[in-house]
Each structure stands twice: as C-alpha cells, then as structure tokens.
Design an enzyme around this catalytic site. Structure first.
Site, PDB file in Angstrom:
ATOM      1  N   HIS A  42      48.522  -9.271  43.600  1.00  0.00           N
ATOM      2  CA  HIS A  42      47.681 -10.447  43.810  1.00  0.00           C
ATOM      3  C   HIS A  42      48.031 -11.538  42.796  1.00  0.00           C
ATOM      4  O   HIS A  42      48.090 -12.732  43.134  1.00  0.00           O
ATOM      5  CB  HIS A  42      46.216 -10.038  43.665  1.00  0.00           C
ATOM      6  CG  HIS A  42      45.238 -10.997  44.259  1.00  0.00           C
ATOM      7  ND1 HIS A  42      43.880 -10.882  44.078  1.00  0.00           N
ATOM      8  CD2 HIS A  42      45.399 -12.102  45.039  1.00  0.00           C
ATOM      9  CE1 HIS A  42      43.260 -11.855  44.715  1.00  0.00           C
ATOM     10  NE2 HIS A  42      44.166 -12.615  45.296  1.00  0.00           N
ATOM     11  N   HIS A  67      46.155   1.165  42.940  1.00  0.00           N
ATOM     12  CA  HIS A  67      45.062   0.203  42.771  1.00  0.00           C
ATOM     13  C   HIS A  67      45.456  -0.894  41.784  1.00  0.00           C
ATOM     14  O   HIS A  67      45.352  -2.093  42.100  1.00  0.00           O
ATOM     15  CB  HIS A  67      43.819   0.949  42.277  1.00  0.00           C
ATOM     16  CG  HIS A  67      42.632   0.074  42.047  1.00  0.00           C
ATOM     17  ND1 HIS A  67      41.580  -0.005  42.930  1.00  0.00           N
ATOM     18  CD2 HIS A  67      42.312  -0.773  41.021  1.00  0.00           C
ATOM     19  CE1 HIS A  67      40.677  -0.857  42.469  1.00  0.00           C
ATOM     20  NE2 HIS A  67      41.102  -1.339  41.304  1.00  0.00           N
ATOM     21  N   GLU A  68      45.925  -0.493  40.621  1.00  0.00           N
ATOM     22  CA  GLU A  68      46.285  -1.496  39.615  1.00  0.00           C
ATOM     23  C   GLU A  68      47.478  -2.329  40.063  1.00  0.00           C
ATOM     24  O   GLU A  68      47.556  -3.527  39.775  1.00  0.00           O
ATOM     25  CB  GLU A  68      46.560  -0.829  38.265  1.00  0.00           C
ATOM     26  CG  GLU A  68      45.379  -0.051  37.690  1.00  0.00           C
ATOM     27  CD  GLU A  68      44.090  -0.851  37.654  1.00  0.00           C
ATOM     28  OE1 GLU A  68      44.144  -2.096  37.523  1.00  0.00           O
ATOM     29  OE2 GLU A  68      43.019  -0.237  37.765  1.00  0.00           O
ATOM     30  N   HIS A  88      46.281  -5.134  42.222  1.00  0.00           N
ATOM     31  CA  HIS A  88      45.857  -6.280  41.408  1.00  0.00           C
ATOM     32  C   HIS A  88      47.085  -7.070  40.950  1.00  0.00           C
ATOM     33  O   HIS A  88      47.097  -8.309  40.975  1.00  0.00           O
ATOM     34  CB  HIS A  88      45.111  -5.792  40.157  1.00  0.00           C
ATOM     35  CG  HIS A  88      43.686  -5.443  40.380  1.00  0.00           C
ATOM     36  ND1 HIS A  88      42.795  -6.289  40.981  1.00  0.00           N
ATOM     37  CD2 HIS A  88      42.983  -4.318  40.044  1.00  0.00           C
ATOM     38  CE1 HIS A  88      41.589  -5.717  41.011  1.00  0.00           C
ATOM     39  NE2 HIS A  88      41.681  -4.519  40.454  1.00  0.00           N
TER      40      HIS A  88
END
Length: 694
Positions: A484, A477-478, A481
């Site tokens: 992105h 998940h991190e 980010h």
C-alpha cells in the site's frame, strides 16, 4: 539560523538512513536543528506567499520542510523499536517531546492556516489535482483538530496536553517492553518442557546461553510464549507464563526472581491518558474522545461503530458458545475438571489435532522463512507485476535485517527493509512503518521505502528459521501494508501511500493479502520441507484448509471484545467518573465474550495499540477493514486468485491511489458497490442463517 551540527549523519543528505553511523548523541541535536530551521522557513514561506498563496509557493515548500525532518526522525523512531537501548531511549524521548511541541505549534499557526484557507477559496484550487485538493482539505481539517480556533489560553492548554500525551505514550510502550524482558523462566530439567517442539527448545537453549545459564530459558517474547501456551504439557509452566504475560506492566507484574515489577505499572498512565484525551476532545467541542477520533475515519459516530461490532458479535456468538462447550468437553475427557485461561490454547491445539490431524507445528517444517519470503515475492509478481531483489550493499541496523529493491516493468519504484526475527531490545509484535514517502522533489522523484518488522523464532545452530502458518499470514499482512505504501502513484506526500488514508481503511490491503496464504496454488509456492524440499503434502494441505475456521467464532469475539472495550472506554469516559478501566472491560466481556479470564488478568495494561500505537477509539478498524478486505477478495474468488484484470484493478483503484480520495469511494470504484458483511462471515465459517445469540 544556526548551522547544522557537524559530523551528524541525521542532518547530512542521504537517500537511505545511514544506520551504521547513527548514535544516540546525534538524535537531539539533529531534531533541534531541523525544528529551528523549519520554524524560520515556515515564517518565510507564510510571509512570501501571503498575498497569493499557491501550491508552488506555499504548500510544496511546506512539504519540503516536513520531509527533511521526517528523514531525520524516521530512522530514530525505527531504531527505538528494533534496537532499543537506555541511551537511545533517553534521546528518543527527549526529541519526541520537542517534535510534539513543534507539531502542535504548527497545527496552531495562524499564518499557515490562513494561507491554506485562502488557497482553498481561490480560483487556483479548482485547477489543482485531486491529490493536491485532498491535501489542502485534510490540512484545514487537521488545523481545526489541532485547536486553531481556540482562544490563546485554551490553545496553550491543548499544546501542553499534547506534549504530556506524547510522554505518556512513550512511557507506556517502554514499560511494556521492560516488563516483558524482566521476566523469564530458567529451567534445568528438560522433562518440564515436555511437549515443546524442537524449534522452541532450540531457541530456549540459545536464550539460556545468552544469559550464561545452563539448560533453557523461556521468555515472554511472543514466539516463546505461544509455544508454551500451545504445546507445553506442564500445566504449572503454562499458568506461570500466562500469569506473567497477562500481568505485564501492572500492579500484579513480577520479575524473573519473583520480586514485584510494579515500577513498570501502567495503571496511573492509563488514567492520566484517558483524562487528557477527554480534555482534548472537550477543548475542541466534542463530547468525548471517541467522537474526536472518528473525525478522521470512515465511520461517522460511536453509535455506528458499536452497532457494527455488536451485530458481528451477535452473529458469531452461538458458534463461539458451541466451540467453547466442545473444548470444555474435550478437556474433561483428558481429566481436566475446570478449563482455565492457561489451558485454552493447549487443549484447542489438541482438539484441532484430534479433529483435523493437523497442528501449527506439523506444518512448520514445510515453511522455512527463506522459502516463504521467496513465495511471497512470487505472489506479488503474479498479482502486480513486481520484481523484488535483495541489495546486500545497503547498510542495516542488524545482521538479521535486509534491504530489497522493488521494480515494475524494469523500473525501480520502491524499496523496503525486512527484519523478521525476535531478539532482545526489540519491541514485540509486527508492524509496517514509513522510511521514505513518494513525492516530487527538486532533485526528481523520491521513491517510497518501508520498514517491515516481525518477531518470529530465529534460526538455531542446527535448524533454519521455520514459520507456523499463522506467522506466514502475519508476514503477508505486513507486506500488504508495505505494498500500500510502496505501490502508490501519488506524488504528494500528505496523501501518498498510506498517508492520509482513513485509519479504519488502512488495514484493507494487509488483510486482503492474507487470503492468498490459504490457497493450494499459493501454498505450493510458499512451502518446501527444510530438509527435503518437498512441498506441503496434499493430505496436510487438505487438513490445514479444513481446520481454517477452527474456533473462528471465539477468535471473532476476542477481537470484538478488544474493539468494544477501546470504543466504550473513550466514548463513555465522561460518565465513568472516576473511570474504572477493569470495570469497562469486564462489562464488555459480559456482553460479548464466552470465556471469562481470571481476576488477576491485566490485559489493558499492555494494550499498546490503544495507549501507545495510534489506535485509540480505533481498534475496531481491524474488523471494519476486514469487511472491506473479505469483500474485495471475493472478486478474486469469482475470477481466479491470480486473475490479471482483477489484480490490475486492485492496484490502480486501491494501492496506487493512496489517500488521494476517501477510502469508501476507492472501494466502490474497485468493487462496483458498497461493502457488505457477507464475505467476512462466510470466510470465517459463520452461518448467518442460524439464530443469533443474545
């Protein structure tokens, strides 16, 4: 203009933060210097560009000023989260107020506003790139939301409120951190820790040694807390942990010696924060803070968000009720008359083991942290053509933290710091933050750099760091980010990477990447028993996949509960006078929850996301973006999880575009249509053909 402070690493030019040299006494002088310098530079820029503001003579030099201050402030904010100390905290808080005042003054700077407005209405605007145009439009929106149109006295009130809100946010977070670390349980009889896995016992042993104590110390750091709540046979210990954790920073909180921890009670801070947010909204002409918050998001109105949340809740509730009834029946078979909040995780784990012969601890030995990190990088390579290499020569803030360089087609395009283990003086949770933003400078292209932070159990003397599958998912998940931020091809800072992305879309890439953690082909890359190197056995893999949606209805409702509480608290505030925060969350629980926590629960007092983390009236973003991420991933389900064309399109249409276009347009460009809920419900195992529960 004063000279920069001497021998201060925060004001000296650096490509990456000189963490080994930064001391608390450097913080305030550096921030004061940049604020004074930037204030003077802004006046010069506005004066020089007044007759004909352009990108080159107006916006670009403003961006330069912002980036210089950011490069000094970014490492300070990061250190405050990962290496907190009393001296650093004091310096951070003092500097934060100065930065807040400066940012508010810039947001109300008439000359800057007029320059942006003139450029927006000039012929040159049409010649600018899409990213440049979006930057100008966003700036004008933000001027409005900073009170540029208010009379002078109301501008001053807005500025004073902004400063106080900044103080309250920092104080709230500090109270949670201090309350978390003030409580621990010292245990000398190992039988009281029956059921705890070896890895948790080893960490507890180390925690005791660090306090010069014999035996074991159980803390409220999330890995230790979850280990007890999920595995400890000692019900009294589970209750003590639950009570301590859910009363942190409240009137009910206690310290390790049993004394009151009321000095960290966040109750009054919450009340003042809500009142000031409402004032800010009314000053700007909004009926409530929820409307103000949505001015920068994909969602248009609070009504739209509530309908979205309640629709998901109604589609999930029947399944959640069935899951809870099953759990209660299972606990009764074990002799438990009444299921309490501190029993839910424990019996859920037992039930999952019975139904699927699987547990998080059963798979933990197969997920050594180093193997998972290597596998994660392999996934990024296969999806997006990345090569990731550790650079041991880069200085970090702690021996656990590392720096990696990211290459594509043999060219370095980004970098990131990775710090994944829990420790004292480190804020709990997991997050990604910005160290450097990609932008064009006079010296060339500045590459994006991210901070990726988690809080997993560290290695012990005898066992390497081993992750649960939930923690593997958190790491993905991190990293999503991070991708992105790092893979952007936008060179304009305000809309580069995650900058300028609507808050309710910013979780799209992070939740999107989580999906790969569940595929056999990927799990082979991530797993390898820490003693034998054997990949996750097929029978364990099949059991894990079969258990993927275990209690997913209850988990869906839990997130909706948090989101609806946040929304209604900020939306209905004017009619809740005086506001009863506990009453709001209790009403929400009556509407959507299937299990009611005990009366002493003070969850809201440690809800950092909405009172200290930027998610105010925006916590719904997790579910909103999960709809986008599940729908986006369905393309890979159709074409193959490592389909090169799909990976390239997600890269070019989503990751590389940053905030240069609105998120819905980017999604439609990738998916070919508007987002739909079906994929999220399907991924959660929720059968929408079943009757809804009212």
């Amino acid at each position: 203009m004063s000279k920069p402070p001497s021998h201060n690493p925060l004001v000296e030019p650096h490509t990456l933060p000189p963490f080994a040299e930064i001391q608390p006494e450097h913080v305030v002088p550096a921030v004061e210097y940049f604020i004074e310098r930037n204030t003077a530079l802004v006046e010069d820029i506005v004066t020089n560009a007044k007759s004909a503001p352009s990108w080159d003579n107006f916006v670009y030099p403003m961006e330069d000023c912002d980036d210089d201050l950011s490069q000094a402030w970014s490492p300070v904010g990061h250190l405050n989260g990962v290496l907190n100390s009393e001296a650093l905290r004091e310096a951070y808080n003092e500097a934060l107020l100065k930065i807040t005042e400066f940012a508010t003054a810039m947001g109300q700077h008439q000359g800057m506003y007029e320059g942006y407005n003139t450029l927006r209405n000039s012929a040159e605007f049409e010649k600018l790139s899409q990213a440049q145009q979006k930057t100008i439009d966003n700036a004008l929106r933000d001027f409005t939301l900073s009170g540029i149109g208010l009379p002078k006295e109301k501008q001053q009130q807005f500025a004073a409120n902004s400063k106080r809100l900044s103080e309250l946010s920092s104080k709230f977070s500090n109270n949670v951190l201090d309350a978390t670390h003030a409580w621990y349980q010292h245990i000398t009889d190992e039988s009281e820790l029956s059921g705890l896995p070896a890895s948790a016992l080893a960490v507890a042993k180390q925690a005791a040694a660090s306090k010069s104590l014999e035996g074991w110390v159980i803390t409220l750091d999330i890995p230790a807390y979850l280990a007890v709540m999920t595995h400890a046979d000692n019900r009294a210990l589970r209750e003590a942990m639950y009570r301590a954790y859910t009363t942190r920073a409240s009137d009910q909180g206690t310290k390790a010696d049993g004394s009151s921890a009321a000095e960290w009670d966040n109750s009054e801070l919450i009340s003042e924060t809500l009142a000031l947010r409402q004032q800010q909204a009314e000053l700007l002409g909004f009926a409530n803070y929820a409307e103000l918050s949505l001015a920068r998001k994909m969602a248009q109105t609070p009504e739209q968000v509530e309908e979205f949340l309640l629709n998901l809740a109604d589609q999930s509730k029947a399944m959640a009720e069935q899951e809870l009834a099953e759990l209660r029946a299972f606990a009764q078979q074990d002799g438990l008359d009444e299921l309490q909040a501190w029993d839910v995780s424990y019996y859920s784990e037992k039930l999952k083991e019975q139904q699927h012969a699987i547990s998080q601890e059963a798979v933990r030995p197969y997920f050594p942290a180093e193997k998972v990190i290597s596998g994660l990088f392999s996934v990024a390579s296969r999806l997006f053509g990345l090569t990731i290499k550790q650079d041991s020569d880069i200085t970090t803030w702690h021996p656990d933290a590392r720096y990696y360089r990211v290459e594509r087609d043999g060219v370095e395009i980004a970098g990131f710091y990775l710090d994944i283990y829990a420790r004292e003086h480190k804020r709990g949770g997991a997050w990604m933050d910005v160290c450097r933003t990609r932008r064009k400078t006079a010296q060339g292209l500045q590459l994006p750099v991210a901070y990726l932070t988690c809080n997993f159990n560290p290695p012990s003397e005898s066992i390497p760091a081993l992750l649960t599958h939930n923690e593997v998912t958190t790491l993905f998940h991190e990293f999503g980010h991070g991708l992105h931020h790092m893979l952007t091809q936008v060179d304009v800072a305000a809309v580069s990477g995650i900058s300028g992305v609507e808050w309710d879309a910013v979780e799209l890439p992070s939740q999107f990447l989580e999906n790969w953690c569940w595929h056999p082909e990927v799990l082979g890359l991530l797993s390898g028993h820490y003693e034998t190197g054997e990949p996750l056995p097929e029978d364990l893999l099949n059991k894990m996949l079969a258990a993927k949606n275990f209690q997913s209805g209850m988990m869906m409702l839990r997130q909706i509960e948090f989101a609806l509480f946040d929304l209604r608290l900020h939306w209905h505030y004017p009619s809740l006078n005086p506001v009863d925060v506990a009453g709001v969350i209790n009403d929400v629980r009556q509407r959507v929850a299937v299990f009611q926590p005990p009366a002493f629960n003070r969850f809201e007092n440690s809800f950092n996301h909405i009172f200290a983390g930027g998610y105010a009236a925006g916590y719904y973003s997790y579910k909103w973006a999960e709809v986008l991420s599940a729908d986006a991933f369905s393309v890979f389900e159709e074409n193959g999880i490592f389909d090169a064309d799909s990976g390239q399109r997600f890269l070019t249409e989503i990751l590389q575009k940053g905030g240069s276009r609105d998120a819905n347009s980017l999604f439609v460009a990738f998916r070919g249509r508007e987002p739909e809920n079906d994929a999220l419900l399907r991924h959660s195992g929720i059968d929408v053909s079943q009757p809804k529960s009212a």
